[in-house]
Design a protein around this motif. Structure first.
Motif, mmCIF file in Angstrom:
data_model
loop_
_atom_site.group_PDB
_atom_site.id
_atom_site.type_symbol
_atom_site.label_atom_id
_atom_site.label_comp_id
_atom_site.label_asym_id
_atom_site.label_seq_id
_atom_site.Cartn_x
_atom_site.Cartn_y
_atom_site.Cartn_z
ATOM 1 N N UNK C 4 58.770 36.796 79.506
ATOM 2 C CA UNK C 4 59.638 35.744 79.910
ATOM 3 C C UNK C 4 59.303 34.633 78.922
ATOM 4 N N UNK C 7 57.581 27.958 79.626
ATOM 5 C CA UNK C 7 57.974 26.738 79.915
ATOM 6 C C UNK C 7 57.024 25.552 80.186
ATOM 7 N N UNK C 199 66.619 21.535 75.330
ATOM 8 C CA UNK C 199 67.831 21.923 75.119
ATOM 9 C C UNK C 199 68.571 21.223 73.673
ATOM 10 N N UNK C 280 71.952 25.910 74.373
ATOM 11 C CA UNK C 280 71.537 26.366 75.722
ATOM 12 C C UNK C 280 71.217 27.839 76.224
ATOM 13 N N UNK C 282 69.317 31.033 76.431
ATOM 14 C CA UNK C 282 67.777 31.206 76.535
ATOM 15 C C UNK C 282 67.242 32.237 75.471
ATOM 16 N N UNK D 7 61.919 27.580 86.442
ATOM 17 C CA UNK D 7 62.561 27.539 85.384
ATOM 18 C C UNK D 7 63.523 29.123 85.213
ATOM 19 N N UNK D 10 68.956 29.097 83.571
ATOM 20 C CA UNK D 10 69.432 28.556 82.039
ATOM 21 C C UNK D 10 70.517 27.652 81.905
ATOM 22 N N UNK D 11 71.531 27.836 82.385
ATOM 23 C CA UNK D 11 72.746 26.913 82.113
ATOM 24 C C UNK D 11 73.916 27.444 82.978
ATOM 25 N N UNK D 74 74.107 31.291 83.860
ATOM 26 C CA UNK D 74 73.075 32.387 83.345
ATOM 27 C C UNK D 74 71.607 32.100 83.426
ATOM 28 N N UNK D 75 70.971 33.035 83.682
ATOM 29 C CA UNK D 75 69.457 33.036 84.000
ATOM 30 C C UNK D 75 68.728 32.925 82.533
ATOM 31 N N UNK D 76 67.308 32.541 82.733
ATOM 32 C CA UNK D 76 66.621 32.519 81.510
ATOM 33 C C UNK D 76 66.270 34.025 81.021
ATOM 34 N N UNK D 77 66.259 34.860 82.079
ATOM 35 C CA UNK D 77 65.934 36.131 81.882
ATOM 36 C C UNK D 77 66.177 37.095 82.810
ATOM 37 N N UNK D 80 64.041 36.572 85.940
ATOM 38 C CA UNK D 80 64.576 35.369 86.384
ATOM 39 C C UNK D 80 65.545 35.534 87.446
ATOM 40 N N UNK D 122 72.589 37.690 83.499
ATOM 41 C CA UNK D 122 71.754 37.360 82.457
ATOM 42 C C UNK D 122 72.350 37.798 81.104
ATOM 43 N N UNK D 198 69.081 21.834 83.111
ATOM 44 C CA UNK D 198 68.611 21.531 81.795
ATOM 45 C C UNK D 198 68.266 20.251 81.530
#
Lengths: 326, 326, 326, 326
Positions: C4, C7, C199, C280, C282, D7, D10-11, D74-77, D80, D122, D198
């Protein structure tokens, strides 16, 4: 073959604004508007935008009241000045010659039909920058101040008048101004007019005064370089506690991006931009806005604020003020 | 008391551009510049910016070569047209009256001293929008197209000339243009001039041709509303594979925010903005730039690109081209 | 399932700039850049953009030379700080903990592989405006100054490094920065990298140092609100006699509208705007620019100025300077 | 030592808008907003701004009503995503996994406390431009369309909710969104909240629904590059007969330069710009606006239009509509 257009008025030169809060008004024009002091004499302070080519465009005069002391146009030549004086003398509205003022020579003063004092002159003094005011580019009058709103140059003014038609005809016939836009109500009466002697789409406007009071002033406008500069001006007015009356928004009439505030003594001041819009047509057909069209509000739909029709300087006498939005 | 300024020329009307790649040039002006086709006749396509009040401002003509077919100014009146024709006839450079063209009536053509074809006319056709071209605000010629660069109106043009002084005096004396800025080299010869008949700081410029070839064209310029619009134009040119010669940057001379490209046939086209800058002074003193000042480059320091002094249309004859930056 | 993303770094906090012309450099940042002094201590002046939320973003320190004293990143939490310190200690490049500085608490300092001093901290002091610095809107750190260029906030910095790949891997592995763009030459070597922990599309860049000198500084960048603000900044630099190295123009890499100047002591400073561009994604795939692509110059065609590859601070030792464009 | 920030999100990825006027709504987003169609499936059209990195950001679905179908983050991973699903399952508001949609893989859907459908995913598809959509600069998702308003990317959305506090806590606790600003009335109740995952100062807002109807939608916002672009958008909306509800003006909350219109089916759409404003502080203290502060109107003084509190989609049931400004 029709009569040829007159070319005697060159441009709006300066406007004298009366204030009963001299220190606050001066601070407003210097610190917030970003104007430069280029003279002091008697009870007056002379101020300029950084690209006004003459010594000043605003004469700020301490007074017991507010409103417009006078407004002045520069002619295209000495001969043009004398031709206009002859015509004005025939109207019975002439006041007479002055010995000039700081920055300009002999001038002729007269009243418009609504009683505002208007002045014509030709001899003028170009602005001479102090060493620390010299611009990098010599085709510019003064260094960009980088302070406050940084207004560039005087653009136009707006007066109230009870009889729009009479004033329009006066400026057309005696001074050669061309009408570019106007408001004509359903009953045929005129409620507003925008006139020019230049390629700007207007050098001044007159709008209908509703209370029968003569000689009232609506606003003076300074130009900035872009619509975005008008937005930034709004931020700066906001930060400085200046009362924003309305805007920024786009006028339907003339399409100006406008922003109206009251300077500390209550005189309305506008910061505006017209983009690359110019009136180049020598035979421009005046745009006539109807009552219904005006009711649609401003270009992007903002309703015209009530005080725009009533707030002027000097303030209305107490007996006329009841229920009036100021 | 000095002679009064002449007021016979109203504004730059249109320019005829020759192209040997008609389809590509047309696509450039329509899709990339965002101009609108308002006429077709013979080998010509007539195009306009959305705020040009006349039917068109660009006549694009299929040809075996490139360059400027002619350029046209509208006069302030029919009488003004006739006065100018009388003066022009005395110069020996007159060509004669035409029967008019699509969009305008009788015109008088003549050569400037460098051999470019110039035209004067008064009778013109205002643009009449099709139903889907009608603007929301009736003080605007045409609906904003929201396509490509959306150029607003023709602004000025630039020709090469071998003898700048001769051309300057010709336009001053016979047409009443006023010089606002010029370049004078150390040897006293003139290398560039910027002239106006309006409150724009220039309606055209002539710069020194170095190879002794007559009648060459430098560029035509369309105005957009802000400097930021010029930057956006650069993005759009870039995305469309248009050759950007130089800019966006700020000229020292006239302070224009400029951007120069070559349209597909090689004619140079500029997109520019002048902010709220106007020449309002009736007695403006021409700004004289020296050789040393020009060597400082553009306003913010960009060196003037070599091709700016050499690339013109039509291209140089082969024998003159050696070592020339195009 | 892949590892992952880390952060732990929140953002670029401040940069210490060394100057051997303290008075002139201070005047530049205050009067021209429009920054505000928010602290003085020892030989240092602490300065801020009006929307930096911390007490300052620039520490200007009097010195016998120029360049970057150190640069500091704030972490997302105290735990994040400690995690990063553990990782950094393993690299052998750690310097150690400090007792803090004006405006922030304990910090950990280390060298990057090229020898620049970098600092991490978490405890910080939010800016507390003086009464005359209070903004009208309480979601803003400080009143808009309306002076000079009015830079908003620190945006990014750029250092030279001899081994770009080593520095990239160091920041990726030990601090969790993500690579968004890079230049890879035909021989496979890396010539530039742009990394972010936010970002923004980059919080810093490293570009290839050509002379084998360690620890050199390229520039620090302040953000303004629009591309038009960058153009206005160019006017203000010009008026104030500041050396403009190159710009305004648009970078191909990262698409920033850039403008580079040298502050009085010779440190390069940038004013820039990125529009609404944000990274944006990831899992953003780094953009790799080839040698050929870089040779096309900047986005709109401007050739990259030679000094951009050579001028840094402190200046090169005398024996390396021959023939180098500064 | 406090808990570390989450975290996992994501956005904002995309929003599904329902329309009962499919053809008109599609024309609005394509021709007026300048968006690009990047997919069609079933009753849906998939649309994008030119800098959205994913395949689309707007799913426009034909329906018997209007409002928001769902909104997706959307997630960071992948990890996530699974962590968030576990948390959401515990809330009892989970709906369940989907098999994905055009452009993205498996997603998990749930209700917020007000009943809106929210989705997390994701796996996604980056936009692949057609040959004629390829940008000149490869760090950009798609060629700048130069059509209509040219919106750049999805920015945020706004829903109505009856219980703001419950929704705020839900998004904070289960998804890790951070509150940046809020409105708290004199009685202690919350009337609005702005949250982010963000560095944008908000990815969405919820404002108080006054009629007790669940799941209503307020607006979706697209970002343009400058405040001036928002003004130009107003011109383009005006020219195209789009109903402008309010703006352009500056919000006090979040300082966004806003412009609200109704697309043909009645859904509110915003075009906005935030300048260079970012929330970089990892420990940002939420700004709390009081009832009195909200009554001052927008930043520059515009009164908040009544319909802003009442108009949402789908429309109110007939029995609730009496006297409501739509």
């Amino acid at each position: 073959m029709s009569t040829e257009p007159m070319h005697d008025i060159a441009h709006l030169g300066h406007l004298e604004l009366l204030t009963n809060k001299m220190a606050e008004s001066a601070a407003f024009f210097i610190d917030v508007m970003g104007m430069t002091v280029s003279g002091r004499e008697g009870n007056s302070l002379y101020l300029r935008g950084w690209d006004d080519y003459e010594r000043y465009s605003l004469k700020l005069t301490e007074s017991s009241t507010t409103g417009m002391g006078h407004v002045a146009f520069r002619t295209w030549s000495q001969q043009a000045l004398e031709r206009r004086v002859k015509a004005l003398e025939r109207t019975g509205l002439g006041i007479g010659w002055t010995d000039g003022d700081l920055g300009h020579g002999r001038s002729y003063r007269f009243h418009d039909p609504d009683g505002h004092v208007v002045e014509l002159y030709y001899d003028t003094e170009y602005f001479k920058p102090e060493p620390d005011q010299k611009p990098y580019l010599k085709n510019q009058a003064q260094r960009y101040p980088a302070r406050g709103i940084n207004v560039r140059r005087i653009d136009h003014f707006n007066c109230f008048a009870s009889d729009i038609r009479a004033n329009r005809e006066f400026f057309e016939q005696n001074l050669g101004f061309r009408l570019t836009e106007q408001i004509v109500l359903d009953d045929g009466s005129e409620a507003g007019m925008w006139m020019t002697a230049t390629n700007k789409s207007y050098d001044f406007a007159y709008t209908k005064e509703a209370h029968g009071v003569r000689g009232r002033f609506h606003h003076v406008t300074y130009a900035v370089d872009s619509r975005d500069d008008v937005l930034r001006a709004a931020d700066i007015f906001m930060e400085n506690g200046v009362h924003i009356e309305t805007g920024p928004h786009k006028h339907g009439v003339q399409q100006t991006l406008f922003l109206y505030v009251y300077e500390p003594a209550g005189n309305r001041v506008e910061v505006a931009n017209a983009g690359a819009r110019l009136i180049l047509a020598p035979d421009w057909k005046p745009i006539v806005w109807t009552e219904a069209e005006r009711k649609r509000g401003q270009a992007w739909g903002l309703k015209t604020i009530e005080s725009f029709h009533t707030h002027g300087t000097p303030p209305l006498p107490a007996d006329l003020k009841k229920g009036v939005s100021e």
